[in-house]
Design an enzyme around this catalytic site. Structure first.
Site, PDB file in Angstrom:
ATOM      1  CB  VAL A 108      -0.917  -0.010   1.249  1.00  0.00           C
ATOM      2  CG1 VAL A 108      -1.859  -1.213   1.216  1.00  0.00           C
ATOM      3  CG2 VAL A 108      -0.113  -0.036   2.552  1.00  0.00           C
ATOM      4  CG  HIS A 133      -3.908  -5.990   0.074  1.00  0.00           C
ATOM      5  ND1 HIS A 133      -2.948  -6.801   0.647  1.00  0.00           N
ATOM      6  CD2 HIS A 133      -4.843  -6.842  -0.438  1.00  0.00           C
ATOM      7  CE1 HIS A 133      -3.292  -8.073   0.488  1.00  0.00           C
ATOM      8  NE2 HIS A 133      -4.426  -8.125  -0.170  1.00  0.00           N
TER       9      HIS A 133
HETATM   10  P1  NAD Z   1       4.718 -10.599   4.584  1.00  0.00           P
HETATM   11  O1  NAD Z   1       5.166  -9.600   5.609  1.00  0.00           O
HETATM   12  O2  NAD Z   1       3.771 -11.657   4.997  1.00  0.00           O
HETATM   13  O3  NAD Z   1       5.985 -11.346   3.971  1.00  0.00           O
HETATM   14  C1  NAD Z   1       7.112 -10.685   3.488  1.00  0.00           C
HETATM   15  C2  NAD Z   1       7.932 -11.686   2.691  1.00  0.00           C
HETATM   16  O4  NAD Z   1       9.020 -10.985   2.106  1.00  0.00           O
HETATM   17  C3  NAD Z   1       8.521 -12.826   3.521  1.00  0.00           C
HETATM   18  O5  NAD Z   1       8.248 -14.054   2.870  1.00  0.00           O
HETATM   19  C4  NAD Z   1      10.033 -12.532   3.517  1.00  0.00           C
HETATM   20  O6  NAD Z   1      10.819 -13.702   3.523  1.00  0.00           O
HETATM   21  C5  NAD Z   1      10.172 -11.768   2.213  1.00  0.00           C
HETATM   22  N1  NAD Z   1      11.319 -10.843   2.142  1.00  0.00           N
HETATM   23  C6  NAD Z   1      11.896 -10.138   3.147  1.00  0.00           C
HETATM   24  N2  NAD Z   1      12.897  -9.384   2.673  1.00  0.00           N
HETATM   25  C7  NAD Z   1      12.957  -9.599   1.331  1.00  0.00           C
HETATM   26  C8  NAD Z   1      13.781  -9.104   0.280  1.00  0.00           C
HETATM   27  N3  NAD Z   1      14.749  -8.219   0.520  1.00  0.00           N
HETATM   28  N4  NAD Z   1      13.570  -9.554  -0.988  1.00  0.00           N
HETATM   29  C9  NAD Z   1      12.578 -10.459  -1.247  1.00  0.00           C
HETATM   30  N5  NAD Z   1      11.775 -10.958  -0.297  1.00  0.00           N
HETATM   31  C10 NAD Z   1      11.954 -10.539   0.985  1.00  0.00           C
HETATM   32  O7  NAD Z   1       4.161  -9.741   3.378  1.00  0.00           O
HETATM   33  P2  NAD Z   1       2.970 -10.002   2.353  1.00  0.00           P
HETATM   34  O8  NAD Z   1       3.063 -11.373   1.780  1.00  0.00           O
HETATM   35  O9  NAD Z   1       2.969  -8.831   1.467  1.00  0.00           O
HETATM   36  O10 NAD Z   1       1.635  -9.996   3.217  1.00  0.00           O
HETATM   37  C11 NAD Z   1       1.392  -9.121   4.285  1.00  0.00           C
HETATM   38  C12 NAD Z   1       0.266  -8.102   4.119  1.00  0.00           C
HETATM   39  O11 NAD Z   1       0.750  -6.921   4.755  1.00  0.00           O
HETATM   40  C13 NAD Z   1      -0.091  -7.675   2.743  1.00  0.00           C
HETATM   41  O12 NAD Z   1      -1.457  -7.795   2.652  1.00  0.00           O
HETATM   42  C14 NAD Z   1       0.296  -6.185   2.620  1.00  0.00           C
HETATM   43  O13 NAD Z   1      -0.793  -5.435   2.150  1.00  0.00           O
HETATM   44  C15 NAD Z   1       0.576  -5.743   4.006  1.00  0.00           C
HETATM   45  N6  NAD Z   1       1.819  -4.929   4.191  1.00  0.00           N
HETATM   46  C16 NAD Z   1       2.211  -3.991   3.274  1.00  0.00           C
HETATM   47  C17 NAD Z   1       3.388  -3.267   3.471  1.00  0.00           C
HETATM   48  C18 NAD Z   1       3.813  -2.251   2.443  1.00  0.00           C
HETATM   49  O14 NAD Z   1       2.979  -1.663   1.764  1.00  0.00           O
HETATM   50  N7  NAD Z   1       5.108  -2.005   2.277  1.00  0.00           N
HETATM   51  C19 NAD Z   1       4.180  -3.496   4.590  1.00  0.00           C
HETATM   52  C20 NAD Z   1       3.743  -4.452   5.523  1.00  0.00           C
HETATM   53  C21 NAD Z   1       2.570  -5.170   5.295  1.00  0.00           C
END
Ligand code: NAD
Ligand code: ZN
Length: 244
Positions: A107, A123
């Protein structure tokens, strides 16, 4: 690296590329994933206690404060080498006359800031708002108002994101499924592949014979279904695939 070379060849021959990203692609920008511990003031809450309708109904100020904190953190962050490489990949595929679609669960707007044009935000977007009651999308007149109200019905304004227990927009989901069904090559990047229905999207591509590549330092439930798994941070491997 041999895998990268093979992928480069595949990319130069492919027509339809789909990329599905999760919080992991933004980790190298300093935006914490949900699995990482929350810091400072928020360490005592789990995201599941803040990102739900119930949490907002009970403690709207707390939830809005958490989102304001996350927005500020994201605003200070910059797109990383992984984001930039995906923007370049879109350009390259278009130059080849192919199609490129990026579907993200994030997001944070970082894909758009990096320059990607075709982004499906499954999302929502943390910088947009809608009414908690009537769902009308709108911008609060002032970021700093504590409890901004809807212009139409006086309901409270909330971030326009999909919370735990909420459904994705049916229209967006249909579009994402259609895009996956057309894919020749699908990248699954930085997602734990446990949040549904996003985690099922790659299966639509697989069913139609797409080549599936996972980029994630940790295995996920979809790893066994992938044709290639690269246990490397996205910001390291993606630039190699677009030669930057
Ligand atoms: P998640 O937090 O469940 O998983 C993150 C994944 O990224 C893990 O499998 C991890 O091993 C991997 N990872 C970590 N560092 C990495 C890298 N440098 N390169 C590649 N992979 C890496 O995240 P998700 O599957 O997106 O699900 C969580 C939910 O949380 C989603 O629905 C999302 O909308 C939300 N979310 C969004 C944000 C954002 O917008 N940045 C941040 C946190 C959560
Ligand atoms: Zn309203």
């Amino acid at each position: 690296m041999k895998d990268a070379e093979q992928l480069l060849n595949r990319l130069s021959a492919v027509h339809n590329v789909v990329v599905l990203t999760g919080a992991g692609i933004s980790a190298e920008s300093g935006v914490p994933t949900f699995r990482e511990a929350q810091s400072g003031l928020w360490a005592r809450y789990r995201p599941e206690e803040l990102a739900t309708r119930e949490a907002f109904a009970d403690h709207p100020q707390r939830v809005l404060d958490w989102y304001r904190w996350r927005r500020e953190l994201i605003q200070k962050a910059q797109p990383n080498a992984g984001h930039t490489a995906l923007a370049r990949m879109e350009e390259i595929i278009h130059k080849q006359g192919g199609e490129f679609h990026l579907i993200t669960q994030n997001v944070d707007n970082l894909h758009q800031r990096a320059g990607n044009q075709s982004v499906l935000e499954l999302h929502g977007n943390i910088f947009q708002f809608k009414c908690f009651d009537c769902e009308k999308k709108q911008t609060p007149p002032d970021e700093m108002i504590d409890l901004p109200r809807c212009q139409a019905c006086q309901g409270l304004l909330r971030p326009d994101v999909v919370w735990f227990g909420e459904n994705l927009s049916a229209h967006l989901l249909e579009k994402a499924v259609a895009v996956c069904q057309q894919a020749d090559l699908l990248f699954l990047i930085g997602t734990s592949a446990v949040v549904q229905p996003a985690a099922s999207l790659p299966l639509y591509a697989l069913r139609e014979g797409a080549f599936l590549v996972e980029i994630n330092p940790a295995p996920t439930p979809l790893s066994p279904r992938c044709d290639l798994t690269l246990r490397i941070p996205a910001g390291e491997i993606l630039p190699e695939l677009v030669n930057v």
